[in-house]
Scaffold this motif. Structure first.
Motif, PDB file in Angstrom:
ATOM      1  N   ASN A 140       0.831  -1.198   0.000  1.00  0.00           N
ATOM      2  CA  ASN A 140       0.000   0.000   0.000  1.00  0.00           C
ATOM      3  C   ASN A 140       0.869   1.253   0.000  1.00  0.00           C
ATOM      4  OD1 ASN A 140       0.878  -0.343   2.612  1.00  0.00           O
ATOM      5  ND2 ASN A 140      -1.108  -1.015   3.359  1.00  0.00           N
ATOM      6  N   VAL A 141       0.455   2.202  -0.776  1.00  0.00           N
ATOM      7  CA  VAL A 141       1.117   3.511  -0.815  1.00  0.00           C
ATOM      8  C   VAL A 141      -0.008   4.525  -0.676  1.00  0.00           C
ATOM      9  CG1 VAL A 141       2.460   5.130  -2.208  1.00  0.00           C
ATOM     10  CG2 VAL A 141       2.996   2.681  -2.293  1.00  0.00           C
ATOM     11  N   ALA A 142       0.080   5.377   0.315  1.00  0.00           N
ATOM     12  CA  ALA A 142      -1.020   6.309   0.592  1.00  0.00           C
ATOM     13  C   ALA A 142      -0.474   7.681   0.959  1.00  0.00           C
ATOM     14  CB  ALA A 142      -1.880   5.771   1.749  1.00  0.00           C
ATOM     15  N   ILE A 163       5.205  13.833  -2.819  1.00  0.00           N
ATOM     16  CA  ILE A 163       5.422  12.954  -1.665  1.00  0.00           C
ATOM     17  C   ILE A 163       5.368  11.483  -2.080  1.00  0.00           C
ATOM     18  CG2 ILE A 163       4.501  12.220   0.579  1.00  0.00           C
ATOM     19  CD1 ILE A 163       3.596  15.121   1.015  1.00  0.00           C
ATOM     20  N   GLY A 164       4.381  11.138  -2.920  1.00  0.00           N
ATOM     21  CA  GLY A 164       4.287   9.748  -3.386  1.00  0.00           C
ATOM     22  C   GLY A 164       5.544   9.332  -4.118  1.00  0.00           C
ATOM     23  N   LYS A 165       6.024  10.218  -4.980  1.00  0.00           N
ATOM     24  CA  LYS A 165       7.244   9.920  -5.736  1.00  0.00           C
ATOM     25  C   LYS A 165       8.430   9.747  -4.789  1.00  0.00           C
ATOM     26  CE  LYS A 165       7.482  12.309  -9.647  1.00  0.00           C
ATOM     27  NZ  LYS A 165       7.829  13.321 -10.670  1.00  0.00           N
ATOM     28  N   ALA A 166       8.532  10.620  -3.806  1.00  0.00           N
ATOM     29  CA  ALA A 166       9.638  10.535  -2.856  1.00  0.00           C
ATOM     30  C   ALA A 166       9.579   9.234  -2.048  1.00  0.00           C
ATOM     31  CB  ALA A 166       9.618  11.745  -1.919  1.00  0.00           C
ATOM     32  N   SER A 206      -8.712   1.704 -12.732  1.00  0.00           N
ATOM     33  CA  SER A 206      -9.148   3.102 -12.878  1.00  0.00           C
ATOM     34  C   SER A 206      -8.212   4.092 -12.177  1.00  0.00           C
ATOM     35  CB  SER A 206     -10.555   3.264 -12.275  1.00  0.00           C
ATOM     36  OG  SER A 206     -10.514   3.035 -10.868  1.00  0.00           O
ATOM     37  N   ASN A 207      -7.218   3.599 -11.453  1.00  0.00           N
ATOM     38  CA  ASN A 207      -6.390   4.473 -10.613  1.00  0.00           C
ATOM     39  C   ASN A 207      -5.265   5.100 -11.445  1.00  0.00           C
ATOM     40  OD1 ASN A 207      -4.914   5.737  -8.626  1.00  0.00           O
ATOM     41  ND2 ASN A 207      -5.032   4.021  -7.176  1.00  0.00           N
ATOM     42  N   ARG A 208      -5.653   6.109 -12.216  1.00  0.00           N
ATOM     43  CA  ARG A 208      -4.705   6.699 -13.164  1.00  0.00           C
ATOM     44  C   ARG A 208      -3.522   7.354 -12.458  1.00  0.00           C
ATOM     45  NH1 ARG A 208      -7.919  10.659 -16.596  1.00  0.00           N
ATOM     46  NH2 ARG A 208      -5.889  10.988 -17.542  1.00  0.00           N
ATOM     47  N   LEU A 259       4.533   3.926 -13.394  1.00  0.00           N
ATOM     48  CA  LEU A 259       5.178   3.884 -14.712  1.00  0.00           C
ATOM     49  C   LEU A 259       6.433   4.752 -14.715  1.00  0.00           C
ATOM     50  CD1 LEU A 259       2.167   3.975 -17.247  1.00  0.00           C
ATOM     51  CD2 LEU A 259       3.448   1.992 -16.433  1.00  0.00           C
ATOM     52  N   GLU A 260       6.393   5.856 -13.960  1.00  0.00           N
ATOM     53  CA  GLU A 260       7.575   6.733 -13.880  1.00  0.00           C
ATOM     54  C   GLU A 260       8.776   6.003 -13.288  1.00  0.00           C
ATOM     55  OE1 GLU A 260       7.580  10.680 -12.322  1.00  0.00           O
ATOM     56  OE2 GLU A 260       5.545  11.081 -12.996  1.00  0.00           O
ATOM     57  N   PHE A 261       8.510   4.984 -12.487  1.00  0.00           N
ATOM     58  CA  PHE A 261       9.611   4.229 -11.866  1.00  0.00           C
ATOM     59  C   PHE A 261       9.950   2.961 -12.638  1.00  0.00           C
ATOM     60  CE2 PHE A 261       8.512   6.977  -8.363  1.00  0.00           C
ATOM     61  CZ  PHE A 261       9.759   7.276  -7.831  1.00  0.00           C
TER      62      PHE A 261
HETATM   63  C1  LIG Z   1      -1.282   7.630  -5.908  1.00  0.00           C
HETATM   64  C2  LIG Z   1      -0.775   8.572  -4.815  1.00  0.00           C
HETATM   65  C3  LIG Z   1       0.037   7.760  -3.795  1.00  0.00           C
HETATM   66  C4  LIG Z   1       0.136   9.650  -5.465  1.00  0.00           C
HETATM   67  O1  LIG Z   1       0.702  10.424  -4.416  1.00  0.00           O
HETATM   68  P1  LIG Z   1       1.149  11.958  -4.672  1.00  0.00           P
HETATM   69  O2  LIG Z   1       1.989  12.366  -3.524  1.00  0.00           O
HETATM   70  O3  LIG Z   1      -0.021  12.797  -4.997  1.00  0.00           O
HETATM   71  O4  LIG Z   1       2.032  11.786  -5.986  1.00  0.00           O
HETATM   72  P2  LIG Z   1       3.189  12.769  -6.500  1.00  0.00           P
HETATM   73  O5  LIG Z   1       2.830  14.195  -6.232  1.00  0.00           O
HETATM   74  O6  LIG Z   1       4.495  12.289  -5.982  1.00  0.00           O
HETATM   75  O7  LIG Z   1       3.104  12.525  -8.061  1.00  0.00           O
HETATM   76  C5  LIG Z   1       4.019  11.653  -8.708  1.00  0.00           C
HETATM   77  C6  LIG Z   1       3.484  11.288 -10.074  1.00  0.00           C
HETATM   78  O8  LIG Z   1       2.301  10.500  -9.949  1.00  0.00           O
HETATM   79  C7  LIG Z   1       1.406  10.849 -11.011  1.00  0.00           C
HETATM   80  N1  LIG Z   1       0.201  11.418 -10.441  1.00  0.00           N
HETATM   81  C8  LIG Z   1      -0.027  11.700  -9.144  1.00  0.00           C
HETATM   82  N2  LIG Z   1      -1.287  12.159  -8.992  1.00  0.00           N
HETATM   83  C9  LIG Z   1      -1.853  12.157 -10.218  1.00  0.00           C
HETATM   84  C10 LIG Z   1      -3.138  12.498 -10.696  1.00  0.00           C
HETATM   85  N3  LIG Z   1      -4.093  12.944  -9.879  1.00  0.00           N
HETATM   86  N4  LIG Z   1      -3.375  12.330 -12.012  1.00  0.00           N
HETATM   87  C11 LIG Z   1      -2.430  11.883 -12.851  1.00  0.00           C
HETATM   88  N5  LIG Z   1      -1.176  11.544 -12.445  1.00  0.00           N
HETATM   89  C12 LIG Z   1      -0.896  11.693 -11.152  1.00  0.00           C
HETATM   90  C13 LIG Z   1       2.134  11.830 -11.907  1.00  0.00           C
HETATM   91  O9  LIG Z   1       2.848  11.071 -12.866  1.00  0.00           O
HETATM   92  C14 LIG Z   1       3.080  12.475 -10.927  1.00  0.00           C
HETATM   93  O10 LIG Z   1       4.213  12.988 -11.541  1.00  0.00           O
HETATM   94  P3  LIG Z   1       4.231  14.544 -11.972  1.00  0.00           P
HETATM   95  O11 LIG Z   1       3.895  15.321 -10.739  1.00  0.00           O
HETATM   96  O12 LIG Z   1       5.625  14.729 -12.436  1.00  0.00           O
HETATM   97  O13 LIG Z   1       3.176  14.690 -13.027  1.00  0.00           O
HETATM   98  C15 LIG Z   1      -1.978   9.329  -4.123  1.00  0.00           C
HETATM   99  O14 LIG Z   1      -2.802   9.880  -5.126  1.00  0.00           O
HETATM  100  C16 LIG Z   1      -2.822   8.447  -3.217  1.00  0.00           C
HETATM  101  O15 LIG Z   1      -2.519   8.269  -2.032  1.00  0.00           O
HETATM  102  N6  LIG Z   1      -3.919   7.897  -3.770  1.00  0.00           N
HETATM  103  C17 LIG Z   1      -4.851   7.068  -2.983  1.00  0.00           C
HETATM  104  C18 LIG Z   1      -4.222   5.752  -2.575  1.00  0.00           C
HETATM  105  C19 LIG Z   1      -3.731   4.996  -3.770  1.00  0.00           C
HETATM  106  O16 LIG Z   1      -4.372   4.937  -4.820  1.00  0.00           O
HETATM  107  N7  LIG Z   1      -2.553   4.360  -3.605  1.00  0.00           N
HETATM  108  C20 LIG Z   1      -1.934   3.534  -4.624  1.00  0.00           C
HETATM  109  C21 LIG Z   1      -2.541   2.177  -4.616  1.00  0.00           C
HETATM  110  S1  LIG Z   1      -1.506   0.995  -5.370  1.00  0.00           S
END
Ligand SMILES: CC(C)(COP(=O)(O)OP(=O)(O)OC[C@H]1O[C@@H](n2cnc3c(N)ncnc32)[C@H](O)[C@@H]1OP(=O)(O)O)[C@@H](O)C(=O)NCCC(=O)NCCS
Length: 146
Positions: free
Chosen positions: A63-65, A75-78, A102-104, A111-113
């Motif tokens: 899980n990543v949240a 933050i997610g990227k980090a 559906s979790n774009r 995909l970035e990683f």
């Molecule tokens: C998915 C999730 C972890 C991303 O965290 P985040 O801190 O917002 O992500 P970042 O700001 O580090 O974004 C990193 C990349 O993710 C992608 N991304 C993040 N949010 C996005 C969005 N709403 N739409 C499209 N791409 C997105 C982009 O590629 C982004 O890179 P960019 O900023 O250079 O465009 C967050 O949206 C989340 O917690 N979602 C709910 C829980 C979940 O779905 N977890 C993953 C389950 S496997």
């Protein structure tokens, strides 16, 4: 750390439709030797978490949240970068995870990683029912053996 279980489970409730309970996280953090977790804090408050199971030479991302108020700030990227940086030296040669089709946002992040789509698990999720996209990331073989 087991004491982070409450904060991680609160985060899960905000981020997932079928969140793990606090008790599940307490057990996971205290008793599962395969579990590896990282949290992100801002001013002492846990706003993000990432978990993985280290199974022999595979890392299964659980899980990543990221808290909704702190998304799109890198933050997610980090978290993913740090998780890979810290676990690759443990001998992990491939990483895998499932994600809702559906979790774009999450799919774009992985995909970035260098994660690649490797199949679909039909009706993997409930609440609501949805297929999972299976993703894999393999280290180049020379990197994995050096
Ligand atoms: C998915 C999730 C972890 C991303 O965290 P985040 O801190 O917002 O992500 P970042 O700001 O580090 O974004 C990193 C990349 O993710 C992608 N991304 C993040 N949010 C996005 C969005 N709403 N739409 C499209 N791409 C997105 C982009 O590629 C982004 O890179 P960019 O900023 O250079 O465009 C967050 O949206 C989340 O917690 N979602 C709910 C829980 C979940 O779905 N977890 C993953 C389950 S496997």
């Amino acid at each position: 750390m087991p004491e982070d279980a409450a904060a991680i489970s609160e985060l899960e409730i905000l981020c997932f439709s079928s969140p793990w309970s606090k008790e599940a996280f307490t057990k996971e953090l205290a008793e599962n030797p395969a579990a590896w977790y990282l949290v992100g804090e801002i001013e002492g408050r846990i706003v993000a978490s990432a978990g993985l199971w280290l199974i022999v030479d595979q890392g299964h991302i659980i899980n990543v949240a990221v808290h909704p108020d702190f998304r799109r700030q890198g933050i997610g990227k980090a978290l993913i970068a740090e998780m890979l940086r810290r676990t690759e030296p443990e001998g992990v040669v491939s990483y895998t995870l499932e994600v809702r089709t559906s979790n774009r946002a999450a799919i774009a992040l992985y995909l970035e990683f260098g994660f690649c789509p490797a199949g679909i698990r039909k009706n993997y999720y409930e609440n609501p029912a949805e297929d999972a996209l299976l993703l894999w990331r393999n280290l180049p073989s020379d990197e994995a053996t050096s």
